[in-house]
Motif scaffolding. Structure first.
Motif, PDB file in Angstrom:
ATOM      1  N   VAL A 239       1.441   4.364  -6.357  1.00 34.42           N
ATOM      2  CA  VAL A 239       0.280   5.108  -5.361  1.00 34.42           C
ATOM      3  C   VAL A 239      -1.017   5.314  -6.160  1.00 34.42           C
ATOM      4  O   VAL A 239      -2.194   4.945  -5.729  1.00 34.42           O
ATOM      5  CB  VAL A 239       0.917   6.523  -5.007  1.00 34.42           C
ATOM      6  CG1 VAL A 239      -0.166   7.330  -4.315  1.00 34.42           C
ATOM      7  CG2 VAL A 239       1.985   6.375  -4.030  1.00 34.42           C
ATOM      8  N   PHE A 240      -0.983   5.467  -7.418  1.00 39.94           N
ATOM      9  CA  PHE A 240      -2.145   5.683  -8.338  1.00 39.94           C
ATOM     10  C   PHE A 240      -2.899   4.364  -8.373  1.00 39.94           C
ATOM     11  O   PHE A 240      -4.160   4.432  -8.356  1.00 39.94           O
ATOM     12  CB  PHE A 240      -1.679   6.137  -9.660  1.00 39.94           C
ATOM     13  CG  PHE A 240      -2.893   6.384 -10.631  1.00 39.94           C
ATOM     14  CD1 PHE A 240      -3.712   7.465 -10.582  1.00 39.94           C
ATOM     15  CD2 PHE A 240      -3.246   5.442 -11.412  1.00 39.94           C
ATOM     16  CE1 PHE A 240      -4.888   7.608 -11.347  1.00 39.94           C
ATOM     17  CE2 PHE A 240      -4.289   5.696 -12.379  1.00 39.94           C
ATOM     18  CZ  PHE A 240      -5.352   6.718 -12.429  1.00 39.94           C
ATOM     19  N   ALA A 241      -2.094   3.271  -8.557  1.00 43.30           N
ATOM     20  CA  ALA A 241      -2.933   2.121  -8.565  1.00 43.30           C
ATOM     21  C   ALA A 241      -3.602   1.670  -7.437  1.00 43.30           C
ATOM     22  O   ALA A 241      -4.736   1.091  -7.210  1.00 43.30           O
ATOM     23  CB  ALA A 241      -1.848   1.000  -8.891  1.00 43.30           C
ATOM     24  N   ALA A 242      -2.814   2.098  -6.430  1.00 41.38           N
ATOM     25  CA  ALA A 242      -3.497   1.712  -4.867  1.00 41.38           C
ATOM     26  C   ALA A 242      -4.827   2.585  -4.706  1.00 41.38           C
ATOM     27  O   ALA A 242      -5.638   2.254  -4.099  1.00 41.38           O
ATOM     28  CB  ALA A 242      -2.620   1.830  -3.798  1.00 41.38           C
ATOM     29  N   LYS A 243      -4.621   3.920  -4.894  1.00 35.53           N
ATOM     30  CA  LYS A 243      -5.742   4.946  -4.658  1.00 35.53           C
ATOM     31  C   LYS A 243      -6.844   4.813  -5.634  1.00 35.53           C
ATOM     32  O   LYS A 243      -7.939   4.612  -5.181  1.00 35.53           O
ATOM     33  CB  LYS A 243      -5.132   6.257  -4.497  1.00 35.53           C
ATOM     34  CG  LYS A 243      -4.037   6.385  -3.330  1.00 35.53           C
ATOM     35  CD  LYS A 243      -4.716   6.503  -2.021  1.00 35.53           C
ATOM     36  CE  LYS A 243      -5.551   7.777  -1.876  1.00 35.53           C
ATOM     37  NZ  LYS A 243      -6.179   7.988  -0.539  1.00 35.53           N
ATOM     38  N   ASP A 244      -6.608   4.915  -6.779  1.00 32.95           N
ATOM     39  CA  ASP A 244      -7.464   4.731  -7.944  1.00 32.95           C
ATOM     40  C   ASP A 244      -8.022   3.259  -8.232  1.00 32.95           C
ATOM     41  O   ASP A 244      -9.242   3.055  -8.617  1.00 32.95           O
ATOM     42  CB  ASP A 244      -7.034   5.321  -9.078  1.00 32.95           C
ATOM     43  CG  ASP A 244      -8.092   5.839 -10.256  1.00 32.95           C
ATOM     44  OD1 ASP A 244      -8.901   6.500 -10.045  1.00 32.95           O
ATOM     45  OD2 ASP A 244      -8.018   5.242 -11.432  1.00 32.95           O
ATOM     46  N   GLY A 245      -7.066   2.523  -8.314  1.00 28.79           N
ATOM     47  CA  GLY A 245      -7.635   0.913  -8.785  1.00 28.79           C
ATOM     48  C   GLY A 245      -8.085   0.173  -7.649  1.00 28.79           C
ATOM     49  O   GLY A 245      -9.273  -0.126  -7.706  1.00 28.79           O
ATOM     50  N   LEU A 246      -7.491   0.129  -6.456  1.00 26.37           N
ATOM     51  CA  LEU A 246      -7.809  -0.701  -5.071  1.00 26.37           C
ATOM     52  C   LEU A 246      -8.749   0.163  -4.301  1.00 26.37           C
ATOM     53  O   LEU A 246      -9.195  -0.528  -3.405  1.00 26.37           O
ATOM     54  CB  LEU A 246      -6.618  -1.231  -4.624  1.00 26.37           C
ATOM     55  CG  LEU A 246      -5.851  -2.217  -5.677  1.00 26.37           C
ATOM     56  CD1 LEU A 246      -4.722  -2.772  -4.942  1.00 26.37           C
ATOM     57  CD2 LEU A 246      -6.975  -3.186  -6.212  1.00 26.37           C
ATOM     58  N   ARG A 247      -8.841   1.508  -4.361  1.00 28.87           N
ATOM     59  CA  ARG A 247      -9.393   2.324  -3.585  1.00 28.87           C
ATOM     60  C   ARG A 247      -8.932   2.176  -1.952  1.00 28.87           C
ATOM     61  O   ARG A 247      -9.887   2.288  -1.089  1.00 28.87           O
ATOM     62  CB  ARG A 247     -11.198   2.082  -3.667  1.00 28.87           C
ATOM     63  CG  ARG A 247     -11.538   2.107  -4.849  1.00 28.87           C
ATOM     64  CD  ARG A 247     -11.535   3.538  -5.464  1.00 28.87           C
ATOM     65  NE  ARG A 247     -12.147   3.277  -6.815  1.00 28.87           N
ATOM     66  CZ  ARG A 247     -12.139   4.640  -7.776  1.00 28.87           C
ATOM     67  NH1 ARG A 247     -11.660   5.742  -7.113  1.00 28.87           N
ATOM     68  NH2 ARG A 247     -12.776   4.383  -8.723  1.00 28.87           N
ATOM     69  N   LEU A 248      -7.804   2.029  -2.001  1.00 26.81           N
ATOM     70  CA  LEU A 248      -7.213   2.130  -0.478  1.00 26.81           C
ATOM     71  C   LEU A 248      -7.148   3.253   0.104  1.00 26.81           C
ATOM     72  O   LEU A 248      -6.954   4.359  -0.616  1.00 26.81           O
ATOM     73  CB  LEU A 248      -5.788   1.493  -0.607  1.00 26.81           C
ATOM     74  CG  LEU A 248      -5.494   0.235  -0.994  1.00 26.81           C
ATOM     75  CD1 LEU A 248      -4.122  -0.355  -0.977  1.00 26.81           C
ATOM     76  CD2 LEU A 248      -6.291  -0.826  -0.389  1.00 26.81           C
ATOM     77  N   ASP A 249      -7.774   3.474   1.649  1.00 27.24           N
ATOM     78  CA  ASP A 249      -7.492   4.691   2.097  1.00 27.24           C
ATOM     79  C   ASP A 249      -6.102   4.922   2.521  1.00 27.24           C
ATOM     80  O   ASP A 249      -5.311   4.070   2.420  1.00 27.24           O
ATOM     81  CB  ASP A 249      -8.553   4.678   3.366  1.00 27.24           C
ATOM     82  CG  ASP A 249      -8.142   3.498   4.504  1.00 27.24           C
ATOM     83  OD1 ASP A 249      -6.733   3.230   4.554  1.00 27.24           O
ATOM     84  OD2 ASP A 249      -9.156   3.094   5.055  1.00 27.24           O
ATOM     85  N   ASN A 250      -5.776   6.139   3.018  1.00 23.59           N
ATOM     86  CA  ASN A 250      -4.286   6.575   3.379  1.00 23.59           C
ATOM     87  C   ASN A 250      -3.785   5.727   4.256  1.00 23.59           C
ATOM     88  O   ASN A 250      -2.547   5.436   4.324  1.00 23.59           O
ATOM     89  CB  ASN A 250      -4.524   8.078   4.069  1.00 23.59           C
ATOM     90  CG  ASN A 250      -4.745   8.822   2.930  1.00 23.59           C
ATOM     91  OD1 ASN A 250      -4.544   8.806   1.635  1.00 23.59           O
ATOM     92  ND2 ASN A 250      -5.496  10.144   3.282  1.00 23.59           N
ATOM     93  N   ALA A 251      -4.369   5.223   5.245  1.00 20.10           N
ATOM     94  CA  ALA A 251      -3.755   4.222   6.345  1.00 20.10           C
ATOM     95  C   ALA A 251      -3.586   2.965   5.671  1.00 20.10           C
ATOM     96  O   ALA A 251      -2.268   2.398   5.953  1.00 20.10           O
ATOM     97  CB  ALA A 251      -5.091   4.004   7.308  1.00 20.10           C
ATOM     98  N   ALA A 252      -4.466   2.414   5.039  1.00 17.58           N
ATOM     99  CA  ALA A 252      -3.910   1.141   4.283  1.00 17.58           C
ATOM    100  C   ALA A 252      -2.743   1.313   3.466  1.00 17.58           C
ATOM    101  O   ALA A 252      -1.781   0.557   3.145  1.00 17.58           O
ATOM    102  CB  ALA A 252      -5.054   0.677   3.706  1.00 17.58           C
TER     103      ALA A 252
END
Length: 406
Positions: A239-252
């Motif tokens: 989750v940290f990698a997706a949110k902080d690294g890839l900047r994915l929003d909640n839906a993605a």
């Protein structure tokens, strides 16, 4: 009789599915309620961390109690007490102001009772099904559990839409009622054991002796300690990698995480034909390597699609591996010791996870999430090499590992 015509199996599967949905609701609701009351991320994290404690600290002792008890009555008792706890906490929260420690204690008790039910169900499945049905039965339970896990984001949204988050506790309690009634439809199981009973310590020792006697299960247990550690590292970081690294929003993020669940569903469907063709040792070795390659995909992921691809294969190979482990443990353990061996191995399986998760957090903070995935990939490759050199891979044990696959 085919598996799907076995009334007792269907009762266990349907009641287990209802309980899994209820458990998912309260596991999501409790931290959210606590955060709503305290606005403290620390309190919410502690609530999450409590999930590990019953399995880590009490699983072996619960196994002794399960072996002593009638499995049906034990299951009903576990579900009924959970129902009472959830109802009590709902009314206490709705009409009072319980401290955060009430939530911590209740959460701990709920997870303990949930594990107590799961342990008893393992014994009941072994009791009501012939050996050749254990693999497809475990695959069915895994498929159902994974499907419900995929519903996690939807259930979270449902809970957040409720005008009162506490209603999630009441919904779970209501769901537990039909599950309890279904379990009551099971025929009474026979006396727990024909083996003379000793004191608690002696009975626990018997479980340890059985595990130590079973050389293959002992080696599998050691392997799973490390497998769960790398899985814990990845799960704690994704989750940290997706949110902080890839900047994915909640839906993605929800879609990406669902890919792992879809992979798990695929693994549940593949396991039965694989088990008929290959030994468990070979399956465990190959899935360990392939999970490592899935972690390598996560290491190189630079967008959500690649991340989802890695999670899909991780979910598929991890599920195949897990079902093989559960099945072999059931097949190779005498009925009167199944609770103890399940409890001891269940506790051992989690030994490395707290340290691995802490290490993953430290690596993510000081270096990068990608390094966590790379480390997990390398460790899985090392485990594959060790598995390849062990008795698990030896042709001498192929038939022993198959036991009742056909």
């Amino acid at each position: 009789m085919t598996l799907w015509l076995n009334k007792q199996f269907l009762i266990l599967l349907i009641s287990g599915g209802i309980l899994a949905v209820g458990n998912k609701i309260y596991e999501l609701a409790l931290p959210l309620i606590l955060y709503d009351l305290t606005h403290s991320s620390v309190a919410m994290s502690v609530m999450r961390g409590i999930d590990f404690l019953p399995n880590l600290l009490l699983a072996a002792f619960i196994g002794v109690w399960v072996d002593r008890a009638r499995k049906k009555l034990w299951s009903v008792f576990s579900v009924l007490v959970q129902l009472i706890l959830l109802t009590t906490l709902y009314f206490w929260t709705a009409y009072g102001s319980p401290s955060i420690y009430v939530f911590y204690i209740t959460g701990f008790l709920l997870m303990t009772l949930g594990y107590a039910y799961s342990n008893a169900r393992v014994a009941l499945v072994k009791l009501v099904l012939p050996g050749q049905h254990l693999t497809p039965a475990n695959a069915a339970f895994s498929f159902l559990g994974t499907a419900i896990a995929i519903m996690g984001p939807a259930l979270t949204g449902l809970i957040l839409m409720l005008s009162d988050l506490n209603a999630g506790l009441l919904l779970t309690a209501i769901a537990f009622v039909p599950a309890c009634l279904l379990i009551l439809l099971l025929p009474a199981d026979p006396e727990p054991s024909t083996v003379p009973r000793g004191n608690f310590r002696q009975e626990l020792k018997e479980g340890w002796n059985e595990l130590l006697r079973n050389r293959i299960l002992k080696q599998i247990t050691v392997l799973v300690i490390f497998l769960n550690s790398t899985t814990g590292m990845v799960d704690a970081t994704i989750v940290f990698a997706a949110k902080d690294g890839l900047r994915l929003d909640n839906a993605a993020l929800g879609l990406v995480l669902s890919a792992g669940g879809i992979g798990g569903l695929a693994g549940s469907l593949l396991i039965s034909p694989l088990r008929c063709r290959f030994s468990i040792g070979h399956i465990l070795g190959v899935t360990t390597l392939l999970s490592g390659l899935a972690y390598a995909v996560l290491y190189f992921a630079h967008n959500g699609l690649i991340l989802a691809t890695g999670l899909f294969f991780d979910g598929m190979f991890g599920t195949i591996s897990s079902i093989c482990i559960w099945t072999y443990r059931q097949e190779s353990t005498p009925q009167h010791l199944i609770g103890r061996v399940s409890g001891i191995t269940g506790s051992a399986f989690k030994l490395g996870m707290p340290f691995a998760i802490l290490a993953a957090g430290w690596i993510s903070q000081h270096y990068s999430p990608a390094l966590v995935f790379g480390t997990a990939a390398l460790l899985n490759i090392v485990m594959f090499i060790a598995c390849r050199m062990s008795s698990l891979w030896s042709p001498r044990f192929t038939e022993e590992l198959r036991i009742s696959a056909h």
